[in-house]
Design a protein around this motif. Structure first.
Motif, short mmCIF file in Angstrom:
data_model
loop_
_atom_site.label_atom_id
_atom_site.label_comp_id
_atom_site.label_asym_id
_atom_site.label_seq_id
_atom_site.Cartn_x
_atom_site.Cartn_y
_atom_site.Cartn_z
N LEU A 147 -4.32 15.80 -3.02
CA LEU A 147 -4.29 14.40 -2.56
C LEU A 147 -5.18 14.15 -1.54
O LEU A 147 -5.97 13.27 -1.05
N THR A 148 -4.94 15.21 -0.49
CA THR A 148 -5.83 15.17 0.82
C THR A 148 -7.29 15.08 0.78
O THR A 148 -7.97 14.38 1.09
N PHE A 151 -8.92 14.11 -1.76
CA PHE A 151 -9.14 12.64 -2.46
C PHE A 151 -8.88 11.67 -1.37
O PHE A 151 -8.81 10.53 -1.98
N LYS A 152 -8.43 11.94 -0.22
CA LYS A 152 -8.21 11.03 0.77
C LYS A 152 -7.15 9.94 0.69
O LYS A 152 -6.82 8.87 1.02
N VAL A 153 -6.11 10.55 -0.12
CA VAL A 153 -4.85 9.73 -0.62
C VAL A 153 -3.64 10.32 0.42
O VAL A 153 -3.57 11.59 0.58
N LYS A 182 0.80 -1.19 -0.02
CA LYS A 182 -0.07 0.12 0.14
C LYS A 182 0.87 1.18 -0.13
O LYS A 182 0.70 1.97 -1.00
N TYR A 183 1.96 1.36 1.05
CA TYR A 183 2.44 2.76 1.07
C TYR A 183 3.46 2.72 0.00
O TYR A 183 3.83 3.71 -0.42
N PHE A 186 3.22 10.24 -0.67
CA PHE A 186 3.33 10.51 -1.90
C PHE A 186 4.27 11.62 -2.30
O PHE A 186 5.05 11.69 -3.05
N CYS A 217 3.88 6.13 -6.69
CA CYS A 217 3.28 7.22 -7.82
C CYS A 217 3.81 8.56 -7.58
O CYS A 217 3.62 9.36 -8.60
N ILE A 221 1.89 3.89 -3.05
CA ILE A 221 1.91 5.51 -3.09
C ILE A 221 3.17 6.56 -3.25
O ILE A 221 2.88 7.39 -3.97
#
Length: 660
Positions: free
Chosen positions: A543-544, A546-548, A243-244, A553, A250, A247
């Motif tokens: 990003l925040t 869109f809850k990323v 997961k991390y 990142f 990306c 990100i």
């Protein structure tokens, strides 16, 4: 006598279910020998040895190694050889005290040598106080957040470095199959990285530029794909998780595959001098790495800073809770007894922490005002405000970064501090040599505070998993900081007298040279790349929205591509071995064995990295330069795939009956 096979509880690395509590390896209901003459003496000895070695090698060969894991390995070996009772609990203290070395070294050598590089006068006491006060401030600012990071966020952050160090301590103490796996993987990972760094049998970084088409793509379109082939970085990625790692990558993909090529496409024929430093090279004449270093990386710095502020806003409840606790303690009467707190959850009293912060800030003000750092009281107040605000705001950023990826973006945050400090100091009439020295000392205090905060959260997480007393770790960390600051600054002072940091045969000091290159134009009418910082800030905000998670990142935008891609490979391996069976217990057992292997890779790589750096310093050159240049890139594919295959095979080999 055969050692008992120790291992962490099965819920050590996962999120807890409703009503579930984590019970550490050492019971909270028993007292164990932690702070003893032996553990303190060995811990301080580790501080002196590793502070001197890390400062010496970092400045000489430009290579800063992480001391925590080598110290843990030495502690386990010494305690076992001497047959010490309660060896595990004492080893945590040894590692915690010894870990001050890496934190203070990173804080000092990133900034203070720049004073020499710029030709500004400085004395030992100014360097010592900058490192000491910054280290103390980092400890004090972090303590109120300990419960949040290590307890409330249990299982939500991977803590890769803390995981590896804990595995070394636990399996070294307990022996058994876990220790065997750790030793074997440590030998494989250590020898693998040693062969790469010392002999150059294959390239440390695999890049598309080894092919003609890849070089053309790099020159014309500024597109390059590269990946670090080291075992330690691969192990780090496994623990970070898919997961991390995804990100983070990306963020790298955005910078390297979109922003850098777009800059070349739009401004390829232009000279862009955002800092008024006299740049004469066009974007098209630069390679992808230089574009990243000079321009695109600043987007990551802006993203990290903004993500940090967002994190502070989101953590307002935690900050408010810590403040309320402090106020509540002040209001208590001496007769009011506190409820009993578990040994493993006992911190230095908040009242003491608040008094300590106030006294440290007063000491910093006195240092600035009376220590020849600035010219008047008003400038000392300005310097104090810069240190207090930035150190406090970015303490949680440093802790978050270490908790997620095991890497502290302290150089980026320090660069931002230097720019802000320079702008403000120039505005209040402090410029020239005095202004540069002041900005660098202020930056040194902040850099050391953030470095210490990131390092210390690792120590506290190790203690939380194992079950030591936080209060003891916190209290003795101060002594380690004093010894580390004196050692590092003494070594730096001697190295400047012996070799110097400028001229032929001078010490490399790459980070300090970068800081000097930024601050000199700022103090002479230059500017900062605010446009790039702004782009990074906007990306973090989007990003925040869109809850990323914005911080990982942004870390991906700041850390080079070749160091991020192995994280993705390691994270993918972790996902793969943990999803092959329909039996969830077997999947969990396989992932746990993979974690041991990854920890061994990290430990072996860290230890052999020290050996390799010492050989370089001693001018022992076994590097096969011609072979590496001609064949290293192509050959690297085979051993890299082999070590990936070993990690997968050894993890999947976990038998079902071993989980029952």
């Amino acid at each position: 006598m055969k050692k008992k096979n120790l291992q962490l509880p099965e819920n050590a690395h996962r999120e807890l279910k409703a009503g579930e509590e984590y019970q550490p390896l050492l019971s909270p209901n028993h007292k164990f020998a932690e702070v003893t003459p032996y553990s303190v003496t060995v811990g301080l000895l580790m501080v002196v040895i590793f502070s001197a070695a890390a400062a010496y090698l970092g400045l000489k060969v430009g290579q800063v190694f992480e001391a925590a894991i080598p110290i843990a390995i030495i502690a386990v070996g010494l305690t076992g050889a001497l047959g010490k009772k309660d060896g595990l609990s004492q080893n945590v203290i040894i590692q915690s005290i010894g870990g001050c070395s890496g934190a203070i070294v990173a804080g000092a050598i990133f900034t203070l040598p720049a004073i020499y590089i710029l030709g500004v006068d400085v004395n030992f006491w100014q360097m010592f106080l900058s490192s000491l006060l910054g280290g103390i401030l980092g400890i004090l600012f972090l303590i109120p957040f300990r419960k949040y990071f290590v307890k409330e966020m249990h299982g939500k952050y991977p803590f890769p470095e803390a995981t590896a160090t804990t595995q070394v301590l636990v399996n070294g103490e307990g022996g058994g199959k876990g220790a065997k796996t750790l030793v074997i993987s440590g030998l494989i990972g250590g020898l693998y990285d040693f062969v790469v760094a010392t002999f150059g049998a294959w390239s440390e970084t695999l890049t598309t530029t080894v092919f003609h088409w890849g070089q053309v793509l790099s020159d014309k379109a500024k597109l390059v794909f590269k990946i670090n082939t080291g075992a330690a970085v691969l192990g780090l990625g496994y623990i970070v998780g898919l997961k991390y790692a995804f990100i983070i990558c990306c963020g790298s993909f955005l910078v390297w595959f979109i922003i850098i090529p777009l800059m070349n496409l739009i401004w390829g024929g232009s000279v862009i001098d955002l800092m008024n430093t006299g740049v004469t090279t066009t974007i098209g004449e630069m390679g992808p790495d230089q574009i990243f270093s000079d321009y695109a990386r600043h987007i990551g710095i802006g993203g990290i800073a903004t993500a940090g502020v967002i994190g502070i806003i989101k953590s307002f409840g935690v900050i408010k809770s810590a403040a309320s606790l402090a106020i509540g303690e002040f209001k208590k009467k001496p007769s009011q007894a506190e409820g009993k707190v578990d040994r493993t959850n006992e911190d230095i009293p908040m009242k003491t922490v608040v008094f300590g912060i106030v006294l440290t800030l007063l000491a910093i003000f006195a240092f600035f005002a009376l220590g020849g750092v600035v010219e008047n009281i008003w400038q000392a107040i300005i310097g104090l405000v810069i240190v207090a605000v930035i150190s406090f705001l970015f303490t949680t950023v440093a802790a978050n970064a270490i908790a997620i990826v095991g890497s502290n973006p302290v150089s980026g945050m320090t660069l931002m501090t230097l720019i802000i400090a320079s702008l403000i100091l120039v505005a209040v009439g402090l410029n020239g040599n005095v202004g540069m020295a002041a900005a660098l000392i202020i930056g040194g205090v902040v850099c050391t505070a953030l470095s210490m905060a990131g390092s210390f959260i690792t120590d506290l997480k190790i203690g939380y998993w194992i079950g030591t007393t936080p209060r003891k770790q916190e209290g003795w960390k101060f002594l380690g900081t004093v010894v580390a600051a004196a050692t590092v600054c003494g070594v730096m002072f001697i190295l400047n007298k012996t070799f110097g940091f400028t001229g032929e045969d001078a010490l490399v000091a790459p980070q300090a040279n970068a800081m000097a290159a930024v601050i000199q134009p700022m103090m002479n009418g230059g500017s900062a790349p605010w446009l790039l910082y702004g782009i990074g800030a906007v990306i973090a905000l989007v990003l925040t929205a869109f809850k990323v998670p914005a911080l990982p990142f942004a870390l991906g935008m700041f850390i080079p591509l070749d160091l991020n891609l192995p994280l993705l490979v390691g994270g993918a391996i972790s996902w793969f071995v943990g999803s092959r069976s329909k039996d969830q217990k077997l999947n969990e057992a396989r992932v746990e064995k993979g974690t041991l292997i990854a920890s061994g890779f990290i430990a072996g790589g860290a230890l052999m990295g020290v050996v390799s750096a010492i050989l370089k310093f001693a001018n022992i050159d076994w590097f096969l330069s011609e072979w590496n240049t001609n064949y290293g890139g192509l050959v690297a594919v085979v051993p890299f795939l082999a070590i990936i295959g070993y990690m997968i095979y050894a993890s999947l080999k976990k038998e079902k009956e071993q989980t029952e």
